[in-house]
Design an enzyme around this catalytic site. Structure first.
Site, PDB file in Angstrom:
ATOM      1  N   LYS A  87     -49.706  11.071  27.690  1.00  0.00           N
ATOM      2  CA  LYS A  87     -49.597   9.578  28.230  1.00  0.00           C
ATOM      3  C   LYS A  87     -48.542   9.802  29.354  1.00  0.00           C
ATOM      4  O   LYS A  87     -48.586   9.294  30.548  1.00  0.00           O
ATOM      5  CB  LYS A  87     -49.470   8.690  27.179  1.00  0.00           C
TER       6      LYS A  87
ATOM      7  N   GLU B  93     -46.959   5.612  11.983  1.00  0.00           N
ATOM      8  CA  GLU B  93     -46.241   5.153  13.491  1.00  0.00           C
ATOM      9  C   GLU B  93     -46.541   3.884  13.808  1.00  0.00           C
ATOM     10  O   GLU B  93     -45.685   3.180  14.364  1.00  0.00           O
ATOM     11  CB  GLU B  93     -46.899   5.982  14.449  1.00  0.00           C
TER      12      GLU B  93
ATOM     13  N   GLY C 273     -50.721   5.417  22.398  1.00  0.00           N
ATOM     14  CA  GLY C 273     -50.973   7.160  22.209  1.00  0.00           C
ATOM     15  C   GLY C 273     -51.812   7.343  20.816  1.00  0.00           C
ATOM     16  O   GLY C 273     -52.939   7.764  20.848  1.00  0.00           O
ATOM     17  N   ARG C 274     -51.578   6.373  19.944  1.00  0.00           N
ATOM     18  CA  ARG C 274     -52.284   6.618  18.805  1.00  0.00           C
ATOM     19  C   ARG C 274     -53.620   6.255  18.530  1.00  0.00           C
ATOM     20  O   ARG C 274     -54.492   6.139  17.580  1.00  0.00           O
ATOM     21  CB  ARG C 274     -51.262   6.507  17.387  1.00  0.00           C
TER      22      ARG C 274
ATOM     23  N   LYS D 221     -35.649  12.464  19.220  1.00  0.00           N
ATOM     24  CA  LYS D 221     -35.727  13.201  20.816  1.00  0.00           C
ATOM     25  C   LYS D 221     -34.419  13.380  21.250  1.00  0.00           C
ATOM     26  O   LYS D 221     -34.071  14.391  21.988  1.00  0.00           O
ATOM     27  CB  LYS D 221     -36.875  12.308  21.303  1.00  0.00           C
TER      28      LYS D 221
ATOM     29  N   GLU E  38     -42.322  18.801  24.102  1.00  0.00           N
ATOM     30  CA  GLU E  38     -43.124  19.843  23.440  1.00  0.00           C
ATOM     31  C   GLU E  38     -44.313  20.031  24.465  1.00  0.00           C
ATOM     32  O   GLU E  38     -44.620  21.158  24.735  1.00  0.00           O
ATOM     33  CB  GLU E  38     -43.697  19.203  22.166  1.00  0.00           C
TER      34      GLU E  38
ATOM     35  N   HIS F 256     -58.241  20.250  -7.402  1.00  0.00           N
ATOM     36  CA  HIS F 256     -57.834  21.212  -7.972  1.00  0.00           C
ATOM     37  C   HIS F 256     -56.273  21.405  -7.704  1.00  0.00           C
ATOM     38  O   HIS F 256     -55.791  22.581  -7.832  1.00  0.00           O
ATOM     39  CB  HIS F 256     -58.365  22.423  -7.676  1.00  0.00           C
TER      40      HIS F 256
HETATM   41  O1  F6P Z   1     -43.222  10.634  19.741  1.00  0.00           O
HETATM   42  C1  F6P Z   1     -44.173   9.848  19.613  1.00  0.00           C
HETATM   43  C2  F6P Z   1     -45.197   9.525  20.735  1.00  0.00           C
HETATM   44  O2  F6P Z   1     -44.841   8.806  21.695  1.00  0.00           O
HETATM   45  C3  F6P Z   1     -46.598   9.170  20.195  1.00  0.00           C
HETATM   46  O3  F6P Z   1     -46.767   7.560  20.026  1.00  0.00           O
HETATM   47  C4  F6P Z   1     -47.363   9.808  21.219  1.00  0.00           C
HETATM   48  O4  F6P Z   1     -48.804   9.815  20.560  1.00  0.00           O
HETATM   49  C5  F6P Z   1     -46.890  11.182  21.400  1.00  0.00           C
HETATM   50  O5  F6P Z   1     -45.414  10.871  21.336  1.00  0.00           O
HETATM   51  C6  F6P Z   1     -47.176  11.984  22.668  1.00  0.00           C
HETATM   52  O6  F6P Z   1     -46.706  11.130  23.582  1.00  0.00           O
HETATM   53  P1  F6P Z   1     -47.326  11.706  25.330  1.00  0.00           P
HETATM   54  O7  F6P Z   1     -48.839  11.394  25.092  1.00  0.00           O
HETATM   55  O8  F6P Z   1     -46.797  10.643  26.118  1.00  0.00           O
HETATM   56  O9  F6P Z   1     -46.955  12.782  25.497  1.00  0.00           O
END
Ligand code: F6P
Length: 556
Positions: A217, A365, A279-280, A520, A223, A396
C-alpha cells in the site's frame, strides 16, 4: 461523552447490568441450559448467505443476549456502522474513511468518501470498478499466456511480494481456493525479510517466465522493498538484461505511484487502491491481483459477491439475527465478564490452513489497543489473542488444554457440508469423518463427561479425576455448504464485521496500527550497529550486549 454521544464503557448502565447478570449466572453449566430448553440447539442459530451459525453452545441465556444487544445499541454500534458504510472518517487517528465495503459494491452503487468539508464527497465506485476491469484484463492475459516477458516467452510463474495485509489475504485465499486455481500457473508468496523466504520461492523458477507482483500500500515497507530489490537483481542477472526488462516482469499494487515509478516499475503496470482501504482489509482490492491471476476474474467476482452478501446482512439484518453483531458481542461477553484472554478459530478444512493466521492480523492489529477513541486508557479487555490451526490436526496437539486445562478459551469451529469439488471420490469420502470430528469436539467441549459417567464405565476411583471432562467450554459452529469463492468472501466479511462490532463496543479505533511503528524505527536504528559496528545512541544494556555477541559470532 465521546463523539458518538456515549460515556465510558465501564460506566454505562448496560455494561453494569451485564456485570450483575454475570454474577447471577454464576457457574451455570451448558448441560443445565440445554436441559432447560429442549429447542436451544435450533433456537440459537442464525443464517447469513450460505453460512449457518450455531451459537447454542455459548454461555448465554436469552437475557444475556438481550443485555448484550442493549449494550451494542447504547454503545452506538449501529451509528458507527452507518458512518463506516457512508464513508465518514471513522479512522480518527489517521483521519481516514474506512470503506473496504465499497470494494465489493456493485457497478451501479454510489458510495461517497466523506470530503471532510461538509460538501458531498466523491463516488468511489467507478474507480473501484475501473481498477477491477484493468486487473481482469491483465489476469486474463497472464492466464492465457498472452503476457510475454522480456524475451517473448509467456509468463508461467507469479511471485507475490508483500507483507501483512499485502500478503496474508491473497496467500490465505490462494490456499483456500486452491481447487479453483489454474494448475498450470505456479503462484508463490514471499513476505519475510529473511532471505530464505525469497531463496526458496525462487527455486526452480525461470526468470524469463516469471512475473513479480509487488504488493505494498505504502510502497515503503522495508521488507517488501528489500525483497523486491533482490528479486529485481535475480531477474536481471538471470536474463542478462538491463533495467528495461523490469517493465515486463514487475507490476505493482499500491497507493503510491511516485515510489512505484522510482523503483523502476512502469506506472501503467500499477494497480491502484486508496487510503480508505486498510492493509488488513485489502485483499479484495488490487492487492488480490495474484489471487485473481490464479483463480480468474469470474471466480474473483464471485468472491466479492460473497463479501457483499454479508455486508448487506450486517447493514440490514435485525440485531437478533445479525450474525457479525452476535459473534462480536459473544467475544465482548467472554473478554469482559469471563476474563477470556484468547479466542481459537479452528477450521475443519485443510484449504483454510492460513485462515487463522489471516484473522490474526485482521483481529489483533485492529483491536489490539489499550486507549479509547479519546486517548484515555481503557479498563476493560480489548482484542483477544486469536489462534488456531485446522482440525483434525489440532486435536492431536493442543485440544487437551481446551478440554481439561484451566483456561476458558472460546472457539469457533468452521466446517463445510460438502468437500471441495474435484477431490477423488475415495478422498471425498473422508469428509464425513472430518465433520464427525468437528461435531464431536463441539459436543465434548460443551458437555464433557461427568464423574458419574466415568465411574459407570468401571474406571478405577483414582483415575476418575483424570478422566473427567468438566465441559462448559463455549464454541460457536459455523457450518457452510462448500468452500467456494463466494463462501470464502462471506466468511471473511463475517469476521471483518465481527471485529468492527467489538471495536465499536470497546470504543477503540480499529483501523489504525500505531503499535507496529516503534519496532520498525528501532530496527532501522539498530541495523548499522550490526553491519558497520556503528555506535547507536541509547541502546539499553540488554540490546547492547546482544548486538555485541551477534557481531562477535559473525566475526565482525
Ligand atoms: O506494519 C503493519 C502494516 O502497516 C500493515 O498494516 C500492513 O498490512 C503491512 O504493514 C504492509 O504494509 P504495506 O502494504 O504498506 O507494505
Amino acid at each position: 461523552m465521546n463523539a458518538e454521544g456515549r460515556g465510558r464503557l465501564d460506566r454505562m448502565p448496560q455494561w453494569q447490568a451485564l456485570a450483575r447478570h454475570r454474577e447471577e449466572l454464576g457457574e451455570v453449566h451448558l448441560r443445565e441450559l440445554f436441559a432447560a430448553d429442549p429447542r436451544r440447539g435450533e433456537r440459537y442459530g442464525v443464517r447469513v448467505g450460505d453460512l449457518y451459525l450455531d451459537y447454542s453452545r455459548n454461555l448465554v441465556t436469552d437475557e444475556t443476549l438481550r443485555l448484550l444487544r442493549e449494550l451494542a445499541e447504547a454503545a452506538g454500534v449501529a451509528r458507527l456502522r452507518e458512518a463506516m458504510f457512508r464513508g465518514e472518517r471513522i479512522n480518527t487517528t489517521e483521519d481516514r474513511a474506512v470503506l473496504h465495503t465499497a470494494l465489493r459494491a456493485p457497478r451501479d452503487a454510489v458510495v461517497e468518501v466523506d470530503a471532510g468539508d461538509g460538501e458531498g464527497g466523491e463516488n468511489v465506485v467507478p474507480a473501484v470498478h475501473a481498477v477491477l476491469d484493468r486487473m481482469s484484463a491483465f489476469a486474463e492475459a497472464v492466464r492465457a499466456g498472452k503476457w510475454a516477458g522480456h524475451t517473448g516467452l509467456p509468463i508461467r510463474s507469479v511471485v507475490n511480494i508483500g507483507i501483512g495485509g499485502s500478503d496474508l489475504g491473497p496467500a490465505m485465499a490462494y490456499e483456500a481456493l486452491r481447487a479453483y486455481t489454474d494448475r498450470e500457473l505456479d503462484v508463490r508468496f514471499v513476505s519475510n525479510v529473511d532471505g530464505a523466504d525469497l531463496h526458496e520461492a525462487l527455486q526452480g523458477l525461470d526468470p524469463a517466465r516469471t512475473l513479480f507482483v509487488v504488493a505494498s500500500k505504502t510502497f515503503t515497507t522495508i521488507e517488501t522493498i528489500t525483497n523486491a530489490t533482490s528479486a529485481r537483481d535475480w531477474l536481471l542477472a538471470g536474463l542478462g538484461a538491463g533495467r528495461e526488462a523490469v517493465a515486463k516482469h514487475f507490476v505493482a499494487l499500491s497507493t503510491n505511484a511516485e515510489a512505484v515509478a522510482e523503483f523502476g516499475i512502469d506506472t501503467t503496470n500499477m494497480f491502484e487502491f486508496w487510503d480508505w482501504v486498510g492493509g488488513r482489509y485489502s485483499y479484495d482490492s488490487a492487492i488480490g491481483l495474484s489471487l485473481m491471476i490464479a483463480i480468474g476474474p469470474d471466480r474473483f467476482r464471485e468472491m466479492l459477491d460473497g463479501f457483499r452478501t454479508v455486508d448487506e446482512h450486517f447493514r440490514t439484518a435485525p440485531p437478533e439475527e445479525n450474525a457479525p453483531l452476535l459473534l462480536g458481542l459473544l467475544g465482548v461477553w467472554y473478554g469482559g465478564f469471563f476474563g477470556a484472554q484468547s479466542h481459537a478459530v479452528l477450521p475443519y478444512s485443510h484449504y483454510l490452513s492460513k485462515f487463522t493466521a489471516y484473522l490474526q492480523q485482521l483481529d489483533m492489529e485492529s483491536n489490539g489497543k489499550s486507549v479509547d477513541r479519546q486517548g484515555e486508557p481503557v479498563s476493560w479487555q480489548t482484542g483477544p489473542v486469536v489462534w488456531g490451526t485446522p482440525g483434525t490436526n489440532g486435536q492431536h496437539a493442543y485440544f487437551q488444554l481446551l478440554h481439561q486445562g484451566t483456561r476458558l478459551i472460546p472457539a469457533d469451529l468452521i466446517g463445510f457440508a460438502r468437500p471441495v469439488a474435484g477431490l477423488e471420490p475415495a478422498l471425498a469420502a473422508q469428509h464425513d469423518l472430518l465433520m464427525a470430528n468437528l461435531f464431536a469436539q463441539g459436543q465434548a467441549l460443551a458437555f464433557g463427561k461427568t464423574e458419574e459417567e466415568v465411574r459407570a464405565e468401571g474406571v478405577a476411583e483414582e483415575q476418575v479425576p483424570h478422566r473427567t471432562f468438566r465441559g462448559n467450554r463455549p464454541t460457536t459452529t459455523i457450518l457452510a455448504s462448500e468452500l467456494t469463492p463466494s463462501v470464502l468472501g462471506q466468511l471473511v466479511a463475517l469476521y471483518e464485521h465481527k471485529v468492527f462490532v467489538q471495536g465499536a463496543v470497546w470504543d477503540i479505533d480499529s483501523f489504525d496500527q500505531w503499535g507496529v511503528e516503534l519496532g520498525k524505527v528501532l530496527a532501522k536504528r539498530i541495523e548499522p550497529a550490526l553491519t558497520e559496528g556503528a555506535e547507536v545512541e541509547g541502546l539499553d544494556t540488554s540490546t547492547a550486549a546482544l548486538v555485541a555477541r551477534y557481531r562477535s559470532l559473525r566475526g565482525r
